[in-house]
Motif scaffolding. Structure first.
Motif, PDB file in Angstrom:
ATOM      1  N   GLN A 132       1.007  -1.232   0.061  1.00 28.53           N
ATOM      2  CA  GLN A 132       0.278   0.068   0.084  1.00 28.53           C
ATOM      3  C   GLN A 132       0.902   1.152  -0.150  1.00 28.53           C
ATOM      4  OE1 GLN A 132      -3.422   0.277   2.560  1.00 28.53           O
ATOM      5  NE2 GLN A 132      -3.371  -1.824   3.044  1.00 28.53           N
ATOM      6  N   VAL A 133       0.566   2.254  -0.853  1.00 30.44           N
ATOM      7  CA  VAL A 133       1.292   3.472  -0.980  1.00 30.44           C
ATOM      8  C   VAL A 133       0.797   4.486   0.179  1.00 30.44           C
ATOM      9  CG1 VAL A 133       2.078   5.311  -2.345  1.00 30.44           C
ATOM     10  CG2 VAL A 133       1.880   2.886  -3.240  1.00 30.44           C
ATOM     11  N   LYS A 134       1.773   4.699   1.125  1.00 27.99           N
ATOM     12  CA  LYS A 134       1.447   5.334   2.301  1.00 27.99           C
ATOM     13  C   LYS A 134       2.074   6.874   2.393  1.00 27.99           C
ATOM     14  CE  LYS A 134       2.100   1.315   3.715  1.00 27.99           C
ATOM     15  NZ  LYS A 134       2.697   0.529   4.556  1.00 27.99           N
ATOM     16  N   CYS A 135       3.002   6.962   1.483  1.00 29.99           N
ATOM     17  CA  CYS A 135       3.656   8.386   1.643  1.00 29.99           C
ATOM     18  C   CYS A 135       3.691   8.953   0.302  1.00 29.99           C
ATOM     19  CB  CYS A 135       5.049   8.152   2.289  1.00 29.99           C
ATOM     20  SG  CYS A 135       6.564   8.132   1.262  1.00 29.99           S
ATOM     21  N   PRO A 136       3.943  10.324   0.190  1.00 30.02           N
ATOM     22  CA  PRO A 136       3.957  10.912  -1.061  1.00 30.02           C
ATOM     23  C   PRO A 136       5.120  10.709  -1.756  1.00 30.02           C
ATOM     24  CG  PRO A 136       3.672  12.579   0.675  1.00 30.02           C
ATOM     25  CD  PRO A 136       3.659  11.097   1.023  1.00 30.02           C
ATOM     26  N   VAL A 137       6.262  10.543  -1.203  1.00 29.12           N
ATOM     27  CA  VAL A 137       7.632   9.977  -2.090  1.00 29.12           C
ATOM     28  C   VAL A 137       7.641   8.682  -2.615  1.00 29.12           C
ATOM     29  CG1 VAL A 137      10.080   9.657  -1.650  1.00 29.12           C
ATOM     30  CG2 VAL A 137       8.970  11.580  -0.277  1.00 29.12           C
ATOM     31  N   ILE A 138       7.106   7.676  -2.197  1.00 33.57           N
ATOM     32  CA  ILE A 138       6.818   6.519  -2.882  1.00 33.57           C
ATOM     33  C   ILE A 138       5.809   6.629  -3.733  1.00 33.57           C
ATOM     34  CG2 ILE A 138       6.202   4.309  -2.537  1.00 33.57           C
ATOM     35  CD1 ILE A 138       7.736   4.179  -0.137  1.00 33.57           C
ATOM     36  N   ALA A 139       4.671   7.469  -3.482  1.00 38.37           N
ATOM     37  CA  ALA A 139       3.651   7.496  -4.648  1.00 38.37           C
ATOM     38  C   ALA A 139       4.081   8.105  -5.987  1.00 38.37           C
ATOM     39  CB  ALA A 139       2.731   8.576  -4.181  1.00 38.37           C
ATOM     40  N   ARG A 140       5.170   9.221  -5.856  1.00 42.14           N
ATOM     41  CA  ARG A 140       5.702   9.976  -6.947  1.00 42.14           C
ATOM     42  C   ARG A 140       6.716   8.946  -7.823  1.00 42.14           C
ATOM     43  NH1 ARG A 140       7.892  14.889  -4.755  1.00 42.14           N
ATOM     44  NH2 ARG A 140       9.768  13.495  -3.918  1.00 42.14           N
ATOM     45  N   ASP A 141       7.283   8.018  -6.983  1.00 46.65           N
ATOM     46  CA  ASP A 141       8.234   6.981  -7.591  1.00 46.65           C
ATOM     47  C   ASP A 141       7.243   6.226  -8.406  1.00 46.65           C
ATOM     48  OD1 ASP A 141      11.376   6.483  -7.077  1.00 46.65           O
ATOM     49  OD2 ASP A 141      10.506   4.453  -7.327  1.00 46.65           O
ATOM     50  N   VAL A 142       6.406   5.499  -7.498  1.00 41.82           N
ATOM     51  CA  VAL A 142       5.648   4.325  -8.325  1.00 41.82           C
ATOM     52  C   VAL A 142       4.801   4.940  -9.229  1.00 41.82           C
ATOM     53  CG1 VAL A 142       4.014   2.687  -7.938  1.00 41.82           C
ATOM     54  CG2 VAL A 142       5.301   3.035  -6.046  1.00 41.82           C
ATOM     55  N   GLY A 143       4.355   6.442  -9.037  1.00 44.71           N
ATOM     56  CA  GLY A 143       3.582   7.035 -10.385  1.00 44.71           C
ATOM     57  C   GLY A 143       1.948   6.788  -9.909  1.00 44.71           C
ATOM     58  N   VAL A 144       1.810   6.608  -8.687  1.00 43.94           N
ATOM     59  CA  VAL A 144       0.213   6.601  -8.377  1.00 43.94           C
ATOM     60  C   VAL A 144       0.022   7.357  -7.200  1.00 43.94           C
ATOM     61  CG1 VAL A 144       0.271   4.017  -9.002  1.00 43.94           C
ATOM     62  CG2 VAL A 144       1.042   4.537  -6.751  1.00 43.94           C
ATOM     63  N   PRO A 145      -1.424   7.675  -6.883  1.00 44.30           N
ATOM     64  CA  PRO A 145      -1.672   8.235  -5.761  1.00 44.30           C
ATOM     65  C   PRO A 145      -1.520   7.691  -4.373  1.00 44.30           C
ATOM     66  CG  PRO A 145      -3.552   8.092  -7.062  1.00 44.30           C
ATOM     67  CD  PRO A 145      -2.457   7.076  -7.666  1.00 44.30           C
ATOM     68  N   VAL A 146      -1.283   8.502  -3.469  1.00 46.36           N
ATOM     69  CA  VAL A 146      -1.072   8.055  -2.141  1.00 46.36           C
ATOM     70  C   VAL A 146      -2.425   7.280  -1.666  1.00 46.36           C
ATOM     71  CG1 VAL A 146      -1.186   8.574   0.576  1.00 46.36           C
ATOM     72  CG2 VAL A 146       0.421   9.437  -1.087  1.00 46.36           C
ATOM     73  N   GLY A 147      -2.302   5.819  -1.272  1.00 46.01           N
ATOM     74  CA  GLY A 147      -3.629   5.269  -0.751  1.00 46.01           C
ATOM     75  C   GLY A 147      -3.607   4.006  -2.005  1.00 46.01           C
ATOM     76  N   SER A 148      -2.831   3.931  -2.999  1.00 41.30           N
ATOM     77  CA  SER A 148      -2.897   3.186  -3.947  1.00 41.30           C
ATOM     78  C   SER A 148      -2.553   1.664  -3.500  1.00 41.30           C
ATOM     79  CB  SER A 148      -2.007   3.394  -5.101  1.00 41.30           C
ATOM     80  OG  SER A 148      -2.649   4.461  -5.792  1.00 41.30           O
ATOM     81  N   VAL A 149      -3.013   0.570  -3.956  1.00 42.40           N
ATOM     82  CA  VAL A 149      -2.930  -0.679  -3.787  1.00 42.40           C
ATOM     83  C   VAL A 149      -2.099  -1.128  -5.107  1.00 42.40           C
ATOM     84  CG1 VAL A 149      -4.166  -3.001  -3.705  1.00 42.40           C
ATOM     85  CG2 VAL A 149      -4.894  -1.009  -2.422  1.00 42.40           C
ATOM     86  N   VAL A 150      -0.730  -1.773  -4.573  1.00 43.50           N
ATOM     87  CA  VAL A 150      -0.061  -1.998  -5.912  1.00 43.50           C
ATOM     88  C   VAL A 150       0.561  -3.442  -5.762  1.00 43.50           C
ATOM     89  CG1 VAL A 150       2.550  -1.293  -6.600  1.00 43.50           C
ATOM     90  CG2 VAL A 150       0.938   0.578  -5.884  1.00 43.50           C
ATOM     91  N   VAL A 151       0.479  -4.170  -7.205  1.00 41.17           N
ATOM     92  CA  VAL A 151       1.435  -5.250  -7.362  1.00 41.17           C
ATOM     93  C   VAL A 151       2.455  -4.567  -8.486  1.00 41.17           C
ATOM     94  CG1 VAL A 151       1.548  -7.582  -8.296  1.00 41.17           C
ATOM     95  CG2 VAL A 151      -0.366  -6.875  -6.902  1.00 41.17           C
ATOM     96  N   ARG A 152       3.682  -4.749  -8.159  1.00 41.79           N
ATOM     97  CA  ARG A 152       4.507  -4.045  -9.367  1.00 41.79           C
ATOM     98  C   ARG A 152       5.829  -4.829  -9.571  1.00 41.79           C
ATOM     99  NH1 ARG A 152       5.406   1.303 -11.227  1.00 41.79           N
ATOM    100  NH2 ARG A 152       3.317   1.226 -11.150  1.00 41.79           N
ATOM    101  N   GLN A 153       5.956  -5.420 -10.769  1.00 38.11           N
ATOM    102  CA  GLN A 153       7.051  -6.245 -11.017  1.00 38.11           C
ATOM    103  C   GLN A 153       8.371  -5.420 -11.086  1.00 38.11           C
ATOM    104  OE1 GLN A 153       7.002  -8.015 -15.008  1.00 38.11           O
ATOM    105  NE2 GLN A 153       8.337 -10.068 -14.206  1.00 38.11           N
ATOM    106  N   SER A 154       9.326  -5.702 -10.497  1.00 39.96           N
ATOM    107  CA  SER A 154      10.460  -4.771 -10.363  1.00 39.96           C
ATOM    108  C   SER A 154      11.042  -4.701 -11.829  1.00 39.96           C
ATOM    109  CB  SER A 154      11.467  -5.258  -9.560  1.00 39.96           C
ATOM    110  OG  SER A 154      11.174  -5.206  -8.053  1.00 39.96           O
ATOM    111  N   GLY A 155      11.929  -3.434 -12.061  1.00 46.65           N
ATOM    112  CA  GLY A 155      12.502  -3.121 -13.111  1.00 46.65           C
ATOM    113  C   GLY A 155      13.785  -3.858 -13.512  1.00 46.65           C
ATOM    114  N   PRO A 156      14.646  -3.262 -14.331  1.00 46.70           N
ATOM    115  CA  PRO A 156      15.857  -3.932 -14.656  1.00 46.70           C
ATOM    116  C   PRO A 156      16.669  -4.792 -13.882  1.00 46.70           C
ATOM    117  CG  PRO A 156      15.808  -1.572 -15.786  1.00 46.70           C
ATOM    118  CD  PRO A 156      14.435  -1.996 -15.046  1.00 46.70           C
ATOM    119  N   ARG A 157      17.921  -5.097 -14.048  1.00 42.15           N
ATOM    120  CA  ARG A 157      18.872  -6.086 -13.352  1.00 42.15           C
ATOM    121  C   ARG A 157      19.096  -7.271 -14.329  1.00 42.15           C
ATOM    122  NH1 ARG A 157      20.118  -7.575  -7.749  1.00 42.15           N
ATOM    123  NH2 ARG A 157      21.247  -9.617  -8.420  1.00 42.15           N
TER     124      ARG A 157
END
Lengths: 287, 287
Positions: A262-287
């Motif tokens: 769950q996205v609970k802070c504005p910094v992570i919200a910006r990084d994920v690209g969703v609003p605060v309060g969002s429910v997220v399943v996100r596959q990680s990028g590169p590596r």
């Protein structure tokens, strides 16, 4: 994810809160806050928020002379979550898509986060909110598919109490994917992150092999973990990483990692690209 | 009121927010935040929160090279408040107790506070909430009585935009108490506190004698004000002090001071002895 300037006030607040939970008097609280100001002043470039939190909470424990300031809230939130377990299990059992519902239940548990504030919202209301929330089904289906072909999955736990919600997902995976789970907790107390004791209190040893990171750093920074855990992490075909701190440390750790939070802070919200309060399943990028 | 440790994270957040409003780039934002950490590290004993804010915002203005980071939000909130003025005036005119209603309207305006956050709640909804909120009628009646016998009143303004809501109270006092008002704004920009320009934009010169503190410190700390203002302050038989910063500096300034505010932070809530969100008229203590 790097530490943003927005995170600085949050670390000060978190340290003060932890010092008070440890029963620190005014003088110790003051030493803790001034110590955190010094620590932030001297932060090395590129430190992730969990790496900073690692130092901040080590400072709190040392100054307050308390090994686990969050012990009481970890115990009470685990108890509150266990009281919901029969309803959570029934919810998944009666669902048309038990896997998807269990993923949402596990994410609902991520609301138990004393890094964000000192109050936990009503747990059942959170479950209902998360069940009804929009979710990126593309990444959910990628996770479902990755689990289909996996001989085991490494589950990176986040907080005590949330463990009970994770247990519902772990037990569901035994049915939907017949995939064994290694459930990784922290090697020592930090914030309200789950340790072996907290996993045991939530009943995880009955459905998963509980391992620990060998570290009391929040999130998962392989360099800060034990060689045993690093080997376990490297060997995992699929990694389910719970919560903000795991997102902060693993969002670029490659496509075998799936962050559930769950996205609970504005910094992570910006990084994920969703609003605060969002429910997220996100596959990680590169590596 | 002394500065609590809980205030420290708030100053860092506020400084970062102000730097961004000033259009500061990442490097300047970083210098601002590190500068505030140093400033907090070296805080003298007994500094009130507004005294600290005074230093913090002077630092932001100097580092960002911007004389008034809040200029745009001051202008927009004043405009939004002016749009409500006819409805606010009608509300008071049609009230069974115009004085009490105008006091509540003035307090409703105290919701416009960029020291607390970057979003202003809906203004009309706030008016309705404050009109319906519980209020200590004992202190309200003490204020009514003090105004009955006063040859003038000194009104210590807080924020731009809130000025419009104050104007409703000032205009009401002309009818209910026939008491002339000196309306004191800040001598220079700090946070979104009202200056002479902001008072003019809200139409205060039409109903009050506008004076200024001769200082750009938030709240009212006589030692930081001009000799002219200090004389004006000492001569006032009744002082109406708006907002949290005035409460923080004047809550022990003696019984001729009445603080009118919305409680927007837990530290002030604890000091006043009411929950966050409370609407307060409070006669000041000793002196």
């Amino acid at each position: 994810m790097r530490t943003y300037l927005d995170c600085y006030p949050c670390f000060v607040r978190q340290a003060l809160s932890a010092a008070r939970m440890a029963g620190a008097d005014d003088g110790v609280q003051r030493r803790v806050v001034l110590g955190v100001l010094d620590l932030l002043r001297a932060l090395p470039d590129g430190a992730t928020p969990p790496e900073v939190a690692y130092r901040v909470h080590a400072l709190v424990r040392a100054e307050a002379g308390h090994g686990d300031p969050y012990a009481a809230v970890k115990e009470s939130t685990t108890r509150a979550a266990l009281a919901l377990l029969p309803r959570l299990t029934e919810l998944v059992a009666s669902s048309a898509d038990p896997f998807a519902t269990a993923v949402r239940v596990s994410i609902a548990g991520n609301v138990i986060d004393f890094g964000v504030g000192e109050e936990v919202p009503d747990l059942w209301a959170t479950v209902e909110r998360v069940l009804a929330a929009p979710l990126d089904t593309r990444d959910l289906e990628l996770l479902r598919g990755a689990l289909d072909g996996a001989d085991h999955v490494l589950f990176l736990a986040d907080n005590a109490g949330e463990t009970v919600f994770d247990r519902v997902l772990v037990e569901t995976l035994a049915t939907t994917h017949a995939v064994p789970v290694r459930y990784a907790v922290k090697g020592g107390p930090v914030l309200n992150d789950a340790t072996r004791d907290d996993a045991a209190a939530a009943g995880l040893p009955g459905c998963a092999t509980v391992v620990d990171t060998g570290s009391d750093a929040p999130g998962t920074t392989p360099d800060l973990c034990s060689p045993e855990f690093r080997a376990c992490y490297e060997a995992a075909p699929v990694v389910v990483a719970k919560g903000q701190a795991n997102y902060e440390t693993l969002s670029e750790a490659g496509p075998r990692v799936f962050c559930l939070l769950q996205v609970k802070c504005p910094v992570i919200a910006r990084d994920v690209g969703v609003p605060v309060g969002s429910v997220v399943v996100r596959q990680s990028g590169p590596r």
